[in-house]
Design an enzyme around this catalytic site. Structure first.
Site, short mmCIF file in Angstrom:
data_model
loop_
_atom_site.label_atom_id
_atom_site.label_comp_id
_atom_site.label_asym_id
_atom_site.label_seq_id
_atom_site.Cartn_x
_atom_site.Cartn_y
_atom_site.Cartn_z
N GLU A 1 128.72 15.38 -56.65
CA GLU A 1 127.71 16.03 -55.79
C GLU A 1 128.43 17.01 -54.86
O GLU A 1 129.23 16.60 -54.03
CB GLU A 1 126.96 14.96 -54.97
CG GLU A 1 126.13 15.50 -53.81
CD GLU A 1 125.04 16.46 -54.23
OE1 GLU A 1 124.10 16.04 -54.91
OE2 GLU A 1 125.13 17.68 -53.88
N GLN B 1 113.05 15.65 -48.86
CA GLN B 1 112.20 16.83 -49.08
C GLN B 1 110.70 16.59 -48.86
O GLN B 1 109.99 17.50 -48.42
CB GLN B 1 112.43 17.38 -50.50
CG GLN B 1 113.87 17.76 -50.81
CD GLN B 1 114.12 17.96 -52.30
OE1 GLN B 1 113.29 18.50 -53.03
NE2 GLN B 1 115.28 17.52 -52.78
N CYS C 1 106.57 17.69 -57.06
CA CYS C 1 105.42 17.39 -56.22
C CYS C 1 104.28 18.40 -56.40
O CYS C 1 104.06 19.25 -55.55
CB CYS C 1 105.79 17.31 -54.75
SG CYS C 1 104.45 16.53 -53.82
N ASP D 1 113.85 14.85 -61.28
CA ASP D 1 113.20 16.13 -61.57
C ASP D 1 113.71 16.79 -62.85
O ASP D 1 112.99 17.55 -63.48
CB ASP D 1 113.41 17.10 -60.39
CG ASP D 1 112.66 16.66 -59.14
OD1 ASP D 1 111.83 15.74 -59.23
OD2 ASP D 1 112.92 17.27 -58.07
N LYS E 1 106.77 15.18 -61.22
CA LYS E 1 108.15 15.08 -60.72
C LYS E 1 108.10 14.79 -59.22
O LYS E 1 107.82 15.69 -58.43
CB LYS E 1 108.88 16.39 -60.96
CG LYS E 1 109.04 16.77 -62.43
CD LYS E 1 109.81 18.06 -62.57
CE LYS E 1 109.91 18.52 -64.01
NZ LYS E 1 110.53 17.55 -64.93
N THR E 2 108.35 13.53 -58.85
CA THR E 2 108.32 13.16 -57.43
C THR E 2 109.39 12.12 -57.11
O THR E 2 109.92 11.47 -58.01
CB THR E 2 106.96 12.51 -57.04
OG1 THR E 2 106.84 11.26 -57.74
CG2 THR E 2 105.78 13.38 -57.36
N CYS F 1 101.41 11.04 -55.39
CA CYS F 1 101.41 12.28 -54.62
C CYS F 1 100.58 12.05 -53.36
O CYS F 1 99.37 11.83 -53.45
CB CYS F 1 100.82 13.40 -55.46
SG CYS F 1 101.08 15.00 -54.71
C1 LIG Z 1 107.99 20.66 -50.33
C2 LIG Z 1 108.20 19.42 -51.13
C3 LIG Z 1 107.32 18.35 -50.98
C4 LIG Z 1 107.51 17.19 -51.69
N1 LIG Z 1 106.66 16.14 -51.47
C5 LIG Z 1 106.87 14.97 -52.10
C6 LIG Z 1 106.08 13.83 -51.79
O1 LIG Z 1 105.20 13.90 -50.94
N2 LIG Z 1 106.31 12.67 -52.44
C7 LIG Z 1 107.32 12.55 -53.37
O2 LIG Z 1 107.51 11.46 -53.90
N3 LIG Z 1 108.09 13.61 -53.69
C8 LIG Z 1 107.90 14.81 -53.08
N4 LIG Z 1 108.71 15.88 -53.36
C9 LIG Z 1 109.62 15.81 -54.53
C10 LIG Z 1 110.91 15.03 -54.32
O3 LIG Z 1 111.57 15.47 -53.17
C11 LIG Z 1 111.77 15.23 -55.55
O4 LIG Z 1 111.03 14.88 -56.70
C12 LIG Z 1 113.04 14.40 -55.53
O5 LIG Z 1 113.81 14.68 -54.39
C13 LIG Z 1 113.87 14.68 -56.78
O6 LIG Z 1 115.05 13.94 -56.77
P1 LIG Z 1 116.26 14.32 -57.72
O7 LIG Z 1 117.32 13.33 -57.42
O8 LIG Z 1 115.79 14.47 -59.12
O9 LIG Z 1 116.69 15.77 -57.23
P2 LIG Z 1 117.16 16.19 -55.76
O10 LIG Z 1 116.77 15.18 -54.75
O11 LIG Z 1 116.69 17.58 -55.57
O12 LIG Z 1 118.74 16.14 -55.85
C14 LIG Z 1 119.52 16.84 -56.80
C15 LIG Z 1 120.96 16.80 -56.34
O13 LIG Z 1 121.81 17.27 -57.40
C16 LIG Z 1 122.81 18.10 -56.84
N5 LIG Z 1 123.29 19.03 -57.87
C17 LIG Z 1 122.72 20.18 -58.27
N6 LIG Z 1 123.48 20.77 -59.19
C18 LIG Z 1 124.55 19.98 -59.39
C19 LIG Z 1 125.69 20.06 -60.22
N7 LIG Z 1 125.90 21.10 -61.03
N8 LIG Z 1 126.61 19.05 -60.16
C20 LIG Z 1 126.42 17.99 -59.35
N9 LIG Z 1 125.36 17.87 -58.52
C21 LIG Z 1 124.43 18.86 -58.56
C22 LIG Z 1 122.12 18.79 -55.68
O14 LIG Z 1 123.06 19.26 -54.73
C23 LIG Z 1 121.23 17.69 -55.13
O15 LIG Z 1 121.85 16.95 -54.11
C24 LIG Z 1 108.58 17.07 -52.62
C25 LIG Z 1 109.47 18.13 -52.76
C26 LIG Z 1 109.30 19.29 -52.03
C27 LIG Z 1 110.30 20.41 -52.18
#
Ligand SMILES: Cc1cc2nc3c(=O)[nH]c(=O)nc-3n(C[C@H](O)[C@H](O)[C@H](O)COP(=O)(O)OP(=O)(O)OC[C@H]3O[C@@H](n4cnc5c(N)ncnc54)[C@H](O)[C@@H]3O)c2cc1C
Length: 434
Positions: free
Chosen positions: A36, A44, A160, A327, A335-336, A371
């Site tokens: 990371e 978020q 989301c 995601d 995707k949440t 959601c």
């Molecule tokens: C405005 C908004 C509102 C939202 N509202 C909700 C809600 O109400 N309820 C809900 O459940 N969800 C909500 N979400 C969605 C939720 O935040 C995401 O679905 C969740 O954070 C996804 O998790 P993730 O681990 O897949 O990705 P992320 O949490 O985005 O993390 C991905 C990580 O991978 C790292 N990364 C990227 N590229 C690389 C690489 N090449 N090598 C190593 N690491 C890397 C990044 O730095 C990051 O830390 C919302 C999102 C937004 C933006």
């Protein structure tokens, strides 16, 4: 004693941190490396409230170091290249990491370049987005003087799916409060033809749309943003499946394209070469989104470029020692972070079962996602559903004295503002099943 198995996790977001901490808890002997690059981790989901000035942005962030699970090796680098046949990942700095099991969870990429002119419009601050800069959204709402307030979302999958409309409902409340609502048309332009895919929730949201006098424009695919003239250009794409939710209220003569609009408003529109340009005075959007480039260019993806995993086991469809979630994963559900909450125990269970018994565990993921649809300050509806898009409310909501979460309730807003962030930092990030 057998060798210590090595698990490499890509991404320290919601999914990566929760997987690493749950796995460490359940089997401390497994050696876990987590790649990371970022020093910061954001909650978020709360950005929706930041955009409406009901939560402090700084409180949505914690230093990555503070949530990195104990005993997990943090590799501060970007994953860049996969060699799944050799069980190897190469980082941007050129280091190679081998693994017994790989968990791919780098989230998704905000891709404004997929819409002509959008990157420039975002850079110049002509449009705002809670997805990239919720503090800017609040600046825009605060300074709005009336006119056409356009809210929109792209034709790509987004995280989301409800977020593009939540901020619209809050904006409506705010515009009323500062006395500009009566000189404002609020328009929600979206590519689909239903306000939300879960029926009882869609019903409540249409009542909210009526109460707030919002004009919805269905089948609108955003193709271009003209930052200078403040016009959002759309193609009308009608092949989406009809779900019977489109109702047009006004007299036929009042309406230009009545079958694709609800609660028509006479905002300024230009038509050119089959495209419709909506002139806006402010615009909030969810930008287009796709899997990160290093994923799209890897041998691990579906045709659409998302990580190819089995929808129940979350195991990669080709390489059995690779799992994917969050995601980045190609799963037919929303995707949440809430979905990740239910995906993590499946991934952790499967990897530990493979290590200990050489077979997958029995628990599978049913597509659960949720959601929290904020419909105003102090009001919220909670959509919970699975792969079948059936409404599946958590029975625990009864303990909060919420008998029907498909209806608006202030207790649900309290859940969103206080309880969910608490559960996130103190349970999910600590690897505790919730
Ligand atoms: C405005 C908004 C509102 C939202 N509202 C909700 C809600 O109400 N309820 C809900 O459940 N969800 C909500 N979400 C969605 C939720 O935040 C995401 O679905 C969740 O954070 C996804 O998790 P993730 O681990 O897949 O990705 P992320 O949490 O985005 O993390 C991905 C990580 O991978 C790292 N990364 C990227 N590229 C690389 C690489 N090449 N090598 C190593 N690491 C890397 C990044 O730095 C990051 O830390 C919302 C999102 C937004 C933006």
């Amino acid at each position: 004693m057998s060798k210590h198995h090595q698990v490499l996790v890509i991404g320290g977001g919601t999914a990566g941190i929760m997987v690493a901490s749950m796995m460490k808890k359940k089997n401390p002997k497994v050696a876990i490396g987590l790649m990371e690059p970022s020093e910061k981790h954001f909650y978020q989901p709360i950005w929706t409230l930041v955009g409406a000035n009901d939560f402090d942005y700084d409180k949505s962030m914690r230093p990555m170091a503070s949530i990195m699970p104990k005993g997990v090796t943090w590799i501060k680098d970007y994953a860049e290249k996969f060699d799944p046949k050799a069980n190897k990942v190469t980082s941007r700095e050129g280091n190679e990491y081998t693994y017994d099991y790989l968990v791919v969870a780098p989230g998704l990429k905000i891709a404004p370049d997929l819409v002509e002119g959008l990157a420039e419009a975002m850079d110049k601050g002509v449009v705002c987005s809670n997805y990239t800069d919720p503090k800017h959204t609040w600046e825009v709402l605060k300074n709005f003087k009336g006119g056409t307030a356009l809210f929109t979302q792209p034709a790509t999958p987004i995280k989301c799916g409800g977020a593009p409309q939540k901020i619209m409902y809050l904006a409506d409340d705010h515009f009323n409060k500062i006395g500009v609502r009566n000189k404002t048309d609020i328009i929600f332009a979206m590519p689909g033809n239903v306000i939300f895919g879960v029926k009882p929730v869609a019903k409540t949201l249409m009542e909210v749309i009526d109460r707030k006098d919002i004009n919805i424009r269905f089948y609108h695919k955003l193709v271009k943003v003209d930052a200078e003239k403040q016009i959002a250009w759309y193609e009308i794409v009608k092949e989406a499946i009809s779900d019977g939710c489109v109702v047009v209220k006004k007299e036929e003569g009042d309406i230009v394209d009545k079958d694709i609009q609800y609660n028509y408003k006479d905002a300024k529109v230009t038509e050119e070469e089959g495209r419709i340009g909506i002139h806006f005075d402010m615009m909030h959007l969810a930008p287009p989104q796709q899997a990160p480039d290093f994923i799209r260019n890897s041998p691990l993806v579906t045709e659409a470029g998302w990580l190819s995993v089995d929808s129940g086991t979350l195991q990669h469809t080709e390489f059995s020692n690779i799992f994917g979630l969050g995601d980045v994963a190609d799963l037919p559900t929303a995707k949440t972070g809430a979905a990740i909450r239910k995906q993590v125990p499946v991934v952790v269970g499967n990897i530990l079962h493979l290590i200990e018994n050489d077979s997958l565990a029995s628990k599978t993921y049913n597509g659960y996602s949720s959601c929290p649809l904020v419909t105003g300050y102090g009001k919220m509806v909670l959509a919970e559903f699975d792969y079948s898009k059936s409404f599946t409310p958590d029975p625990k909501l009864k303990q909060l004295l919420i008998s029907d979460s498909s209806k608006e309730h202030w207790r649900l807003y309290m859940l969103k503002k206080y309880m969910l962030p608490y559960l996130y930092w103190n349970k999910m990030m600590k690897g505790i099943e919730v």
